[in-house]
Scaffold this active site. Structure first.
Site, PDB file in Angstrom:
ATOM      1  N   LYS A  57      -3.373  -4.810   4.324  1.00 52.04           N
ATOM      2  CA  LYS A  57      -4.817  -4.405   3.851  1.00 52.04           C
ATOM      3  C   LYS A  57      -5.668  -5.484   3.409  1.00 52.04           C
ATOM      4  O   LYS A  57      -4.915  -6.486   2.851  1.00 52.04           O
ATOM      5  CB  LYS A  57      -4.849  -3.125   2.896  1.00 52.04           C
ATOM      6  CG  LYS A  57      -3.892  -3.357   1.664  1.00 52.04           C
ATOM      7  CD  LYS A  57      -3.793  -1.912   0.977  1.00 52.04           C
ATOM      8  CE  LYS A  57      -3.484  -2.038  -0.429  1.00 52.04           C
ATOM      9  NZ  LYS A  57      -1.965  -1.989  -0.763  1.00 52.04           N
TER      10      LYS A  57
ATOM     11  N   ASP B 264      -8.442  -6.369  -6.033  1.00 46.53           N
ATOM     12  CA  ASP B 264      -7.263  -6.229  -7.036  1.00 46.53           C
ATOM     13  C   ASP B 264      -6.797  -7.460  -7.305  1.00 46.53           C
ATOM     14  O   ASP B 264      -7.108  -8.700  -6.712  1.00 46.53           O
ATOM     15  CB  ASP B 264      -6.457  -5.170  -6.754  1.00 46.53           C
ATOM     16  CG  ASP B 264      -5.477  -5.774  -5.240  1.00 46.53           C
ATOM     17  OD1 ASP B 264      -6.071  -6.401  -4.469  1.00 46.53           O
ATOM     18  OD2 ASP B 264      -4.477  -4.961  -5.300  1.00 46.53           O
TER      19      ASP B 264
ATOM     20  N   ASP C  34      -3.972  -9.095  -6.122  1.00 44.69           N
ATOM     21  CA  ASP C  34      -3.681  -9.823  -4.926  1.00 44.69           C
ATOM     22  C   ASP C  34      -4.378  -9.854  -3.904  1.00 44.69           C
ATOM     23  O   ASP C  34      -4.225 -10.299  -2.579  1.00 44.69           O
ATOM     24  CB  ASP C  34      -2.130  -9.434  -4.842  1.00 44.69           C
ATOM     25  CG  ASP C  34      -1.916  -8.066  -4.113  1.00 44.69           C
ATOM     26  OD1 ASP C  34      -2.669  -7.292  -4.762  1.00 44.69           O
ATOM     27  OD2 ASP C  34      -1.205  -7.850  -3.309  1.00 44.69           O
TER      28      ASP C  34
ATOM     29  N   ASP D  34      -5.815  -7.310  -1.824  1.00 42.71           N
ATOM     30  CA  ASP D  34      -5.567  -6.548  -0.704  1.00 42.71           C
ATOM     31  C   ASP D  34      -6.400  -5.041  -0.880  1.00 42.71           C
ATOM     32  O   ASP D  34      -6.604  -4.548  -0.143  1.00 42.71           O
ATOM     33  CB  ASP D  34      -4.304  -6.329  -0.276  1.00 42.71           C
ATOM     34  CG  ASP D  34      -3.312  -5.861  -1.315  1.00 42.71           C
ATOM     35  OD1 ASP D  34      -3.935  -5.511  -2.540  1.00 42.71           O
ATOM     36  OD2 ASP D  34      -2.117  -5.681  -0.945  1.00 42.71           O
ATOM     37  N   ARG D  35      -6.743  -4.883  -2.085  1.00 41.52           N
ATOM     38  CA  ARG D  35      -7.582  -3.694  -2.225  1.00 41.52           C
ATOM     39  C   ARG D  35      -9.093  -4.005  -2.448  1.00 41.52           C
ATOM     40  O   ARG D  35      -9.383  -4.954  -2.765  1.00 41.52           O
ATOM     41  CB  ARG D  35      -7.147  -2.786  -3.660  1.00 41.52           C
ATOM     42  CG  ARG D  35      -5.538  -2.366  -3.689  1.00 41.52           C
ATOM     43  CD  ARG D  35      -5.175  -1.794  -4.843  1.00 41.52           C
ATOM     44  NE  ARG D  35      -3.805  -1.259  -4.729  1.00 41.52           N
ATOM     45  CZ  ARG D  35      -3.445  -0.197  -5.227  1.00 41.52           C
ATOM     46  NH1 ARG D  35      -4.231   0.616  -5.892  1.00 41.52           N
ATOM     47  NH2 ARG D  35      -2.253   0.150  -5.302  1.00 41.52           N
TER      48      ARG D  35
ATOM     49  N   SER E 212       0.464  -6.814  -7.668  1.00 42.48           N
ATOM     50  CA  SER E 212      -0.740  -6.302  -7.104  1.00 42.48           C
ATOM     51  C   SER E 212      -1.585  -5.987  -8.260  1.00 42.48           C
ATOM     52  O   SER E 212      -2.050  -7.103  -8.926  1.00 42.48           O
ATOM     53  CB  SER E 212      -0.515  -4.901  -6.494  1.00 42.48           C
ATOM     54  OG  SER E 212      -1.588  -4.320  -5.771  1.00 42.48           O
ATOM     55  N   HIS E 213      -1.984  -4.783  -8.678  1.00 41.26           N
ATOM     56  CA  HIS E 213      -3.011  -4.377  -9.531  1.00 41.26           C
ATOM     57  C   HIS E 213      -2.410  -4.321 -11.087  1.00 41.26           C
ATOM     58  O   HIS E 213      -3.167  -4.013 -12.058  1.00 41.26           O
ATOM     59  CB  HIS E 213      -3.718  -3.350  -9.249  1.00 41.26           C
ATOM     60  CG  HIS E 213      -2.788  -2.154  -8.810  1.00 41.26           C
ATOM     61  ND1 HIS E 213      -2.055  -1.935  -7.721  1.00 41.26           N
ATOM     62  CD2 HIS E 213      -2.254  -1.187  -9.605  1.00 41.26           C
ATOM     63  CE1 HIS E 213      -1.357  -1.264  -7.827  1.00 41.26           C
ATOM     64  NE2 HIS E 213      -1.373  -0.439  -8.952  1.00 41.26           N
TER      65      HIS E 213
HETATM   66  C1  G16 Z   1       1.036  -0.535  -2.534  1.00 42.98           C
HETATM   67  C2  G16 Z   1       1.357  -0.397  -1.070  1.00 42.98           C
HETATM   68  C3  G16 Z   1       0.151   0.669  -0.463  1.00 42.98           C
HETATM   69  C4  G16 Z   1       0.125   2.071  -1.113  1.00 42.98           C
HETATM   70  C5  G16 Z   1      -0.085   1.896  -2.619  1.00 42.98           C
HETATM   71  C6  G16 Z   1       0.243   2.709  -3.796  1.00 42.98           C
HETATM   72  O1  G16 Z   1      -0.319  -1.129  -2.527  1.00 42.98           O
HETATM   73  O2  G16 Z   1       1.034  -1.197  -0.324  1.00 42.98           O
HETATM   74  O3  G16 Z   1       0.366   0.952   0.797  1.00 42.98           O
HETATM   75  O4  G16 Z   1      -0.676   2.982  -1.067  1.00 42.98           O
HETATM   76  O5  G16 Z   1       0.860   0.896  -3.109  1.00 42.98           O
HETATM   77  O6  G16 Z   1       1.412   3.349  -3.640  1.00 42.98           O
HETATM   78  P1  G16 Z   1       2.015   4.554  -4.579  1.00 42.98           P
HETATM   79  O7  G16 Z   1       1.097   5.632  -4.622  1.00 42.98           O
HETATM   80  O8  G16 Z   1       3.494   4.601  -4.215  1.00 42.98           O
HETATM   81  O9  G16 Z   1       2.006   3.694  -6.126  1.00 42.98           O
HETATM   82  P2  G16 Z   1      -0.447  -2.520  -3.653  1.00 42.98           P
HETATM   83  O10 G16 Z   1      -1.805  -2.792  -3.580  1.00 42.98           O
HETATM   84  O11 G16 Z   1      -0.025  -1.884  -4.848  1.00 42.98           O
HETATM   85  O12 G16 Z   1       0.380  -3.271  -2.946  1.00 42.98           O
END
Ligand code: G16
Length: 543
Positions: free
Chosen positions: A376, A277, A279, A281-282, A112-113
């Protein structure tokens, strides 16, 4: 030739909020990735004769990992693989492709990010047939299998080519290399009013900036915004994906997308700004001189959904994660539709979407999406906003202000304390847990505690229960403070503190958020003893 390789378990392969995320060098250990992939294939059901989608955000190790997964898929029964060219697929595009081609599931390579590169992070997760992240029953089975693994199977052969679009075979397994953007772009044009958005972007006045942060969304944004919708060249910045994200931290928030924020807050700046971000999705949404919090964005999208072709018939319901502000709840109430509160993690929305109980979902962590896929979706949110702006012909700021005037405002902030020692984080959460039974009825800085608990979610569809999803303290005036430890960090622990106050007085809608929430921030610190336990005087990131 198929070979069985003897191996031994690694004890750190339990998937977190969104798959397994670790430092690249952890994944580079001998047998580490292979063990996890074998555990995954052993946990997701009968893989014989199935179609699997594979793609990732292009970060360092993406293509290396894909070659390994391909060679393991070939001897684990799969009959067809669909892979994005150069190994690329944004997370929402992977979800779209799984659904469109009715695949068995998909493997998404992303952290992800989180920063990328040899010293950065890598990640892997499995998405199921509906296009969404595997539920906890599967991720837990993967972990259990990883703890008992003694061997894995792999084909000994040369690497496949990821560069040319077309079909190739590895033994009997068909491999289709596809354009990573086309299917997703087509889906977006089915959802939104592209002619109206094109008219806005080409009216000679409207200016927008999209920051792809050197990550996966560059090619998607260029194709959709610049090519199909006519935005002027240069609208998309940092649009060439790089294996190390140019050394950056592709997390679209006020801290890590500072350059974009500065441009939008300059005296003369674009009308609309957005970022995605690593990947894809954000999303972060900005207007000229205004940042739209993800919680407000969810509420505003829901309130304006009837302006969008795909949602004209209305919403079945809205879902948000527990720490997300209650702004969307007010919209659901006004629309007289159900509101669902789930734990953090997109996987918890899957059942509600599959059962057609909700149409739009969102999280405070810069995630919004709908029933069009099961992840997302960053660019979807950007196009949703553009569609609203095109129809309403107002600025972002006017739309947000009018929303608050109609529904009231939920002042909201999240304070993150990153990389604190795990023992300290556990001690802090334990300390809060012990206070829970005595908090109700207490008056703290003038706010009376209505309830305090550790959130449990009872899935209304499959009846599963997820416990210990964050400590909530709710006050009789509607304010909330929530504490939880992140499930996506790779170094130490990250404490997240979510703070929300409700304002209905039309005279008090435009105050500074941190000032407005000061008394609640003080309560949070004193209950959790953040400063004294962590030694930190301020959060690492405030959003
Ligand atoms: C992932 C999950 C999201 C979650 C986020 C933050 O996002 O897919 O549903 O809200 O992590 O999670 P945490 O608060 O446990 O760090 P992503 O964009 O990182 O894949």
């Amino acid at each position: 030739m198929s070979t069985t390789i003897t191996s031994q378990p690694f004890n750190d392969q339990r998937p977190g909020t969104s798959g397994l995320r670790k430092r690249v060098r952890v994944f580079q250990q001998k047998h580490y990735l292979e063990n996890f992939v074998q555990a995954m294939f052993d946990s997701v059901g009968d893989t014989q004769e199935q179609t699997l989608v594979i793609g990732g955000d292009g970060r360092f190790y993406n293509q290396t990992a894909i070659q390994t997964i391909v060679k393991m898929a070939a001897v684990n029964g799969f009959k067809r693989l669909i892979i994005g060219q150069h190994g690329l697929l944004s997370t929402p595009a992977a979800s779209c492709v799984i659904r469109k081609y009715q695949a068995f599931g998909g493997v998404i390579l992303s952290a992800s990010h989180n920063p990328a590169g040899q010293e950065g992070d890598f990640g892997i997760k499995f998405n199921i047939r509906n296009g969404g992240p595997a539920p906890e029953s599967i991720t837990e089975a993967i972990y259990q299998n990883s703890q008992h693994i003694s061997s894995y199977q792999i084909l000994e052969c040369a690497d496949i080519s990821l560069t040319e679009i077309g079909t190739q075979f590895l033994q009997d397994m068909q491999i289709d290399i596809i354009d990573p953007v086309a299917d997703y772009a087509e889906l977006m044009s089915d959802i939104f009013d592209f002619p109206a958005i094109r008219a806005l972007l080409c009216n000679g006045r409207f200016q927008m900036r999209f920051d792809a942060m050197h990550a996966i969304t560059g090619p998607y944004a260029k194709e959709i915004l610049e090519k199909r919708l006519g935005a002027e060249a240069g609208t998309v910045i940092n649009g060439v994906p790089q294996a190390d994200f140019a050394g950056g931290h592709p997390d679209p928030n006020l801290t890590y997308a500072a350059e974009l924020v500065e441009e939008l807050f300059a005296d003369i700046g674009p009308d609309f700004g957005a970022a995605s971000d690593g990947d894809g999705d954000r999303n972060m949404i900005l207007g000229h001189g205004i940042f739209v919090t993800p919680s407000d964005s969810l509420a505003i999208l829901a309130a304006n959904a009837e302006l969008i072709p795909a949602y004209q018939k209305g919403l079945k319901g809205i879902a948000r994660s527990m720490p997300t502000s209650q702004a969307a709840d007010r919209v659901a109430q006004a629309l007289n539709i159900p509101m669902h509160e789930t734990p953090t993690g997109w996987k918890f929305f899957g059942n509600l979407l599959d059962a057609d109980m909700v149409t739009i979902c969102g999280e405070e962590s810069f995630g919004t999406g709908s029933n069009h896929i099961r992840e997302k979706d960053g660019l979807w949110a950007v196009l949703f906003w553009l569609n609203i702006l095109a129809i309403r012909q107002q600025s972002v700021s006017e739309i947000v202000r009018q929303h608050w005037q109609k529904y009231g405002r939920n002042y909201y902030t999240r304070h993150d304390y990153e990389e604190i020692p795990i023992e300290i984080a556990n001690q802090l959460m334990e300390g809060l847990q012990q206070q829970i039974p005595d908090l109700a009825g207490q008056s703290l800085n003038g706010h009376i505690v209505d309830y305090a608990d550790n959130f449990s979610y009872h899935d209304p569809v499959d009846k599963s229960i997820a416990e210990n999803q964050g400590i909530r303290i709710g006050f009789t005036d509607g304010c909330r403070i929530i504490f939880r430890l992140s499930g996506t960090g790779t170094q130490g622990a990250t404490l997240r503190v979510y703070i929300e106050a409700i304002e209905d007085n039309p005279d008090n809608l435009f105050e500074d958020t941190q000032t407005r929430l000061k008394d609640l921030i003080e309560i949070a610190d004193s209950l959790a003893k953040i400063k004294s336990l962590t030694g930190r005087n301020a959060p690492t990131v405030i959003t």
